[in-house]
Design an enzyme around this catalytic site. Structure first.
Site, mmCIF file in Angstrom:
data_model
loop_
_atom_site.group_PDB
_atom_site.id
_atom_site.type_symbol
_atom_site.label_atom_id
_atom_site.label_comp_id
_atom_site.label_asym_id
_atom_site.label_seq_id
_atom_site.Cartn_x
_atom_site.Cartn_y
_atom_site.Cartn_z
ATOM 1 N N HIS A 368 -96.691 -134.565 -14.005
ATOM 2 C CA HIS A 368 -97.079 -135.905 -14.272
ATOM 3 C C HIS A 368 -98.736 -135.850 -14.141
ATOM 4 O O HIS A 368 -99.763 -137.641 -14.733
ATOM 5 C CB HIS A 368 -97.156 -136.209 -12.891
ATOM 6 C CG HIS A 368 -96.836 -137.912 -13.132
ATOM 7 N ND1 HIS A 368 -97.423 -138.921 -14.107
ATOM 8 C CD2 HIS A 368 -95.949 -138.867 -12.588
ATOM 9 C CE1 HIS A 368 -97.256 -140.165 -13.696
ATOM 10 N NE2 HIS A 368 -96.508 -140.065 -12.954
ATOM 11 N N TYR A 476 -97.183 -149.581 -2.926
ATOM 12 C CA TYR A 476 -97.841 -149.284 -4.119
ATOM 13 C C TYR A 476 -96.848 -149.696 -5.176
ATOM 14 O O TYR A 476 -96.012 -149.191 -5.242
ATOM 15 C CB TYR A 476 -97.653 -147.583 -3.519
ATOM 16 C CG TYR A 476 -98.794 -146.904 -5.214
ATOM 17 C CD1 TYR A 476 -99.869 -146.622 -4.770
ATOM 18 C CD2 TYR A 476 -98.035 -146.992 -6.275
ATOM 19 C CE1 TYR A 476 -100.476 -145.791 -5.917
ATOM 20 C CE2 TYR A 476 -98.311 -146.072 -7.432
ATOM 21 C CZ TYR A 476 -99.770 -145.213 -7.181
ATOM 22 O OH TYR A 476 -100.560 -144.674 -8.600
#
Length: 643
Positions: A368, A476
């Site tokens: 990522h 989030y």
């Protein structure tokens, strides 16, 4: 910069950019398509990510903090914020703006790369997500499916690297911008004005800087910080195929970068699958270790030139493939299988690895640090479409058969691998996974009631958590800022005073019309926060960048040591959604001990939520989420006269 507006990025946030070539007409020279607008035409005219006014950032921060702390704690937070606003804040902010002026990039790009690369935690579960492809009925076996996916990936790479991939554009008014006239005008406009001209047509170009690292890239472990290493394409005409503890290199492009025919690739895959697996140590386990420990092990490994050459072949490969010997059964087993599996036939450091089950079912597992969902999703969609359109290959002898990589493993390395295996087994076992599938809500219900789709689901998470714990949780949700040069993401903070009022109204079983009004207000507010996030108007990245400057100077202002900051930083609900016609599942791990990771999607027949957590109350949360969806739906049906 603020031209990147409201309409923009609903689609990008859900991960689906608008520039999409849906028909697969392969060009005669083997490209997926040939763009009329040069691939990187917009790259030097993209707007810069705006840095919000410090005062605005601090107001947004207080708005996110208030629902998560007590009145007493909030008073202390307000004092810390006021001290920051009149004290250290303006000087740090000035420094950030000064630095930002000197670069054509985004202020978040460098610290964001650093944050990922300095993270010492193991990559599987913590960092690497996975996305599962739909099946391809015309290629029902492992070898045929793998060959088609390799060929499609190579075509995508060639289309990109040779400058034929169409630019990534989010079209808000396709009737105006998906036209020959638009293309003609854009091609005539100088590069420096291209984005501005495109926006005039309601077409928002997206940053494509991450695409370079999708292929021929790996993450190399370091003592305190890893590095991303990309190779020249002259060193990356091959892929690496992993089967158990065996690694094979296989050329997939000729010396002049043409694709090697699918029949030859298929024969190579069949040859690998029919070769008995060796019983050597599973070297891939090293990529599951703490990054510093793996850096030490790697230093010892490369001291032997045989290992150094094999690692170089792995690192420089265009991408990696894992051919698994089993097929997972059921959604939960499948999520775990593609996210981490037993980790013995994976290499988590590669920018991406295609994991192919015995049945041929395929997923992508990606590292990522180098990039976000937008770059991966474009590849995911286009490679899937091309692979599906290919006729199943007929085996033909490969000009270059696969080559088994050799290793000389010292006893110390063998012991390290063995310990890494025990550690990842225990780590994976500590993560619980649940999947909720529900037909209580679907895209038709959302449309019928004229409410925000993402807001509805996010408020269901808020209500579920409130029912479980009696309070709000730090939430989030990722918003892509790819509408800006070198944009990454901004955080949408879904827990607000409006969501708090909505949760409390349901908890107190207030009258239906009042519950409905508060629910709709919370959903509408979420839409506003989402749009702001897509335009870089959140508070998370700004305060993060300021904190990095403060840390470098060795003095951390009290805003960062205050209770609200640690509460907001400890994410309890980490949520992410992608929508794609090629996607059939996926998932990501929780980001902390208290966290529930929620991967979610909604279609016309229902919604699916993949929940992952270390917590012991995950079943209770799933039940609470289910009841929240049910009660929100019945409130809509009974009291919402839009229907």
């Amino acid at each position: 910069g603020n031209l990147v507006m409201a309409a923009l990025l609903r689609g990008v946030r859900s991960g689906l950019p608008g520039a999409r070539v849906s028909a697969r007409f392969l060009t005669s020279d083997g490209y997926l398509h040939k763009t009329t607008i040069p691939t990187l035409h917009f790259q030097n005219s993209l707007f810069k990510l705006p840095i919000p006014k410090l005062q605005t950032t601090l107001q947004r921060y207080l708005a996110s903090a208030e629902p998560l702390v007590t009145a007493e704690e909030f008073a202390a937070t307000k004092a810390a914020v006021a001290a920051f606003e009149t004290g250290a804040g303006p000087q740090l902010d000035q420094e950030l703006r000064q630095k930002n002026k000197q670069q054509y990039s985004s202020y978040i790009s460098e610290p964001w790369f650093d944050m990922y690369l300095a993270d010492r935690r193991p990559l599987p579960i913590n960092t690497n997500p996975c996305m599962v492809f739909l099946d391809d009925a015309s290629k029902p076996d492992q070898a045929t499916r793998t060959a088609s996916m390799i060929v499609a990936a190579v075509r995508y790479f060639r289309t990109w690297t040779d400058g034929h991939l169409s630019p990534e554009i989010f079209h808000t008014n396709p009737r105006k911008s998906k036209t020959p006239r638009y293309e003609k005008v854009i091609n005539m406009v100088p590069n420096k004005l291209a984005t501005l001209a495109s926006v005039f047509y309601g077409a928002y170009p997206l940053d494509m800087s991450q695409y370079d690292r999708l292929f021929k890239t790996t993450r190399i472990p370091g003592e305190t910080k890893d590095t991303l290493k990309s190779y020249d394409k002259s060193q990356s005409r091959h892929i690496v195929i992993q089967r158990g503890s065996d690694f094979y290199t296989l050329p997939v492009m000729t010396a002049d970068y043409k694709e090697i025919p699918a029949g030859q690739i298929l024969s190579a895959i069949q040859a690998i699958l029919s070769t008995p697996k060796s019983s050597g140590p599973a070297l891939g386990l090293l990529t599951t270790m703490d990054r510093t420990a793996w850096a030490h092990a790697r230093t010892k490994l490369v001291a032997d030139p045989v290992n150094a050459a094999s690692l170089e072949a792995l690192d420089s490969a265009l991408f990696a493939i894992s051919l698994e010997d089993t097929t997972p059964h059921g959604l939960i087993e499948e999520s775990r299988f593609y996210l981490h599996g037993d980790a013995r036939s994976r290499w988590f450091d590669k920018s991406f690895q295609l994991v192919v089950a015995k049945s041929g079912r395929t997923a992508i597992n990606f590292e990522h640090a180098w990039g976000d969902g937008v770059a991966v999703l474009r590849f995911f969609n286009e490679s899937f479409e091309d692979a599906r359109a290919q006729a199943p290959a007929t085996p033909e002898p490969p000009a270059n058969p696969p080559t088994l990589l050799k290793w000389n493993l010292a006893p110390e390395t063998v012991a390290t691998i063995e310990n890494a295996g025990k550690a990842i087994d225990a780590f994976a076992a500590s993560v619980k996974c649940r999947i909720l599938q529900s037909d209580i809500v679907d895209t038709n219900v959302i449309r019928q009631h004229q409410i925000g789709q993402d807001g509805f689901l996010q408020m269901a998470f808020q209500l579920g958590h409130h029912r479980l714990t009696g309070r709000n949780g730090s939430t989030y949700e990722s918003a892509s800022t790819a509408g800006f040069k070198h944009g990454r993401t901004e955080t949408i903070r879904s827990a607000t005073m409006k969501s708090d009022a909505f949760c409390k109204a349901f908890a107190a079983n207030k009258p239906g019309p009042e519950r409905l009004a508060l629910m709709k207000a919370a959903i509408a507010n979420h839409a506003t926060l989402s749009k702001e996030g897509l335009m870089g108007k959140g508070w998370d990245r700004h305060l993060f960048a300021l904190r990095k400057i403060a840390e470098a100077q060795g003095a951390l202002p009290s805003i960062y040591t205050d209770k609200a900051y640690s509460t907001l930083s400890n994410i309890v609900l980490s949520t992410s959604t992608l929508s794609s016609p090629a996607l059939d599942g996926g998932g990501f791990g929780p980001v902390g001990a208290d966290c529930i990771g929620i991967g979610y999607g909604i279609k016309d027949y229902g919604a699916q939520f993949t929940l992952m957590s270390y917590r012991n109350d995950l079943d209770d949360f799933m039940e609470a989420l289910h009841s929240a969806l049910r009660d929100m739906r019945s409130t809509l049906d009974k009291y919402n006269n839009k229907a």
